[in-house]
Design a protein around this motif. Structure first.
Motif, PDB file in Angstrom:
ATOM      1  N   CYS A  27      26.168 -13.224   0.970  1.00 39.01           N
ATOM      2  CA  CYS A  27      25.244 -14.325   1.272  1.00 39.01           C
ATOM      3  C   CYS A  27      24.069 -14.366   0.299  1.00 39.01           C
ATOM      4  CB  CYS A  27      24.660 -14.154   2.674  1.00 39.01           C
ATOM      5  SG  CYS A  27      25.817 -14.266   4.023  1.00 39.01           S
ATOM      6  N   GLU A  28      23.581 -15.575   0.097  1.00 39.85           N
ATOM      7  CA  GLU A  28      22.288 -15.793  -0.536  1.00 39.85           C
ATOM      8  C   GLU A  28      21.413 -16.428   0.535  1.00 39.85           C
ATOM      9  OE1 GLU A  28      22.475 -16.922  -5.105  1.00 39.85           O
ATOM     10  OE2 GLU A  28      23.758 -18.229  -3.888  1.00 39.85           O
ATOM     11  N   VAL A  29      20.248 -15.840   0.743  1.00 41.78           N
ATOM     12  CA  VAL A  29      19.386 -16.277   1.842  1.00 41.78           C
ATOM     13  C   VAL A  29      17.968 -16.516   1.326  1.00 41.78           C
ATOM     14  CG1 VAL A  29      18.484 -15.674   4.129  1.00 41.78           C
ATOM     15  CG2 VAL A  29      20.753 -14.858   3.443  1.00 41.78           C
ATOM     16  N   TYR A  30      17.449 -17.714   1.633  1.00 43.43           N
ATOM     17  CA  TYR A  30      16.040 -17.976   1.370  1.00 43.43           C
ATOM     18  C   TYR A  30      15.231 -17.239   2.439  1.00 43.43           C
ATOM     19  CZ  TYR A  30      17.172 -21.861  -1.791  1.00 43.43           C
ATOM     20  OH  TYR A  30      17.619 -22.627  -2.836  1.00 43.43           O
ATOM     21  N   VAL A  31      14.225 -16.507   2.004  1.00 46.36           N
ATOM     22  CA  VAL A  31      13.369 -15.752   2.919  1.00 46.36           C
ATOM     23  C   VAL A  31      11.933 -16.208   2.693  1.00 46.36           C
ATOM     24  CG1 VAL A  31      12.608 -13.445   3.607  1.00 46.36           C
ATOM     25  CG2 VAL A  31      14.958 -13.781   2.780  1.00 46.36           C
ATOM     26  N   LEU A  32      11.319 -16.678   3.771  1.00 44.38           N
ATOM     27  CA  LEU A  32       9.965 -17.213   3.692  1.00 44.38           C
ATOM     28  C   LEU A  32       9.092 -16.498   4.719  1.00 44.38           C
ATOM     29  CD1 LEU A  32       8.415 -19.528   2.212  1.00 44.38           C
ATOM     30  CD2 LEU A  32       8.947 -20.973   4.184  1.00 44.38           C
ATOM     31  N   GLU A  33       7.948 -16.018   4.300  1.00 51.72           N
ATOM     32  CA  GLU A  33       7.034 -15.317   5.192  1.00 51.72           C
ATOM     33  C   GLU A  33       6.652 -16.216   6.370  1.00 51.72           C
ATOM     34  OE1 GLU A  33       2.676 -13.228   4.792  1.00 51.72           O
ATOM     35  OE2 GLU A  33       3.890 -13.471   2.985  1.00 51.72           O
ATOM     36  N   LYS A  34       6.519 -15.624   7.552  1.00 54.17           N
ATOM     37  CA  LYS A  34       6.248 -16.366   8.781  1.00 54.17           C
ATOM     38  C   LYS A  34       5.033 -17.283   8.644  1.00 54.17           C
ATOM     39  CE  LYS A  34       5.020 -15.769  13.639  1.00 54.17           C
ATOM     40  NZ  LYS A  34       4.865 -14.835  14.768  1.00 54.17           N
ATOM     41  N   LYS A  35       3.948 -16.772   8.114  1.00 48.28           N
ATOM     42  CA  LYS A  35       2.709 -17.562   7.982  1.00 48.28           C
ATOM     43  C   LYS A  35       2.948 -18.801   7.111  1.00 48.28           C
ATOM     44  CE  LYS A  35      -0.343 -15.856   5.248  1.00 48.28           C
ATOM     45  NZ  LYS A  35      -1.350 -15.002   4.598  1.00 48.28           N
TER      46      LYS A  35
END
Length: 195
Positions: A85-93
């Protein structure tokens, strides 16, 4: 799901995960928003005796694990890649700021979460009181309804995945699908299930 063009303006990290790699574990505190660019993920729980119960499958261009971000509670299930998989990860804030800046996207998440709650309510009822054939049909009809499909709908789940989602043994799923075909409640073509 957040449109990629908008998501990328918030500078997410694009992480690569291998098949069978865990993205997050049940009971961890959520810190990130996850959106699949490619691949497939399952969310699951393990019982005390090691039996797995699958909560759901997520494919490319979908997001997963958002309810704990909104509710500020620990993940109720683990997420694992069932293929690379390739996954975009974005900080919660940053994710929360994105939603504040784009109320139309926030509304889509609200609708998506409502649909997931409906699915959970249906499955809980099915698991507690109905026979296997009924459980399977409820799952398949939910998938068809969620896809807004008209006419004949191809179920893109394996017998094992249907088993994982309904809490039934694979042998029971196979037997039940054959019975449902006999009663003309679904169609089998070249081992594929249609409803």
């Amino acid at each position: 799901m957040i449109p990629t063009a908008i998501l990328e303006t918030y500078h997410p990290i694009l992480k690569t995960f291998s098949k069978d790699e865990i993205i997050f574990n049940e009971a961890e505190i959520p810190r990130y928003y996850y959106q699949l660019k490619s691949g497939k993920v399952k969310m699951f729980n393990l019982t005390e005796d090691g039996k797995e119960f699958t909560q759901g499958f997520f494919e490319k261009n979908t997001s997963f694990g958002e309810p704990p971000l909104f509710g500020s509670f620990a993940y109720p299930a683990s997420a694992m890649c069932i293929e690379d998989c390739e996954v975009y990860v974005l900080e919660k804030k940053v994710f929360i700021n994105l939603l504040k800046a784009h109320p139309d996207i926030h509304l889509k998440f609200t609708k998506q979460l409502c649909n997931r709650m409906l699915y959970k309510a249906k499955i809980m009822k099915e698991l507690s009181i109905h026979p296997p054939e009924h459980r399977i049909l409820t799952l398949l009809h939910h998938l068809k309804d969620s896809a807004n499909a008209e006419g004949l709908f191809e179920v893109k789940l394996t017998r094992q995945q249907i088993s994982d989602l309904t809490g039934l043994r694979v042998e029971t799923v196979i037997r039940s699908i054959k019975q449902l075909e006999k009663t003309e409640k679904l169609i089998l073509k070249q081992r594929k299930v249609y409803i």
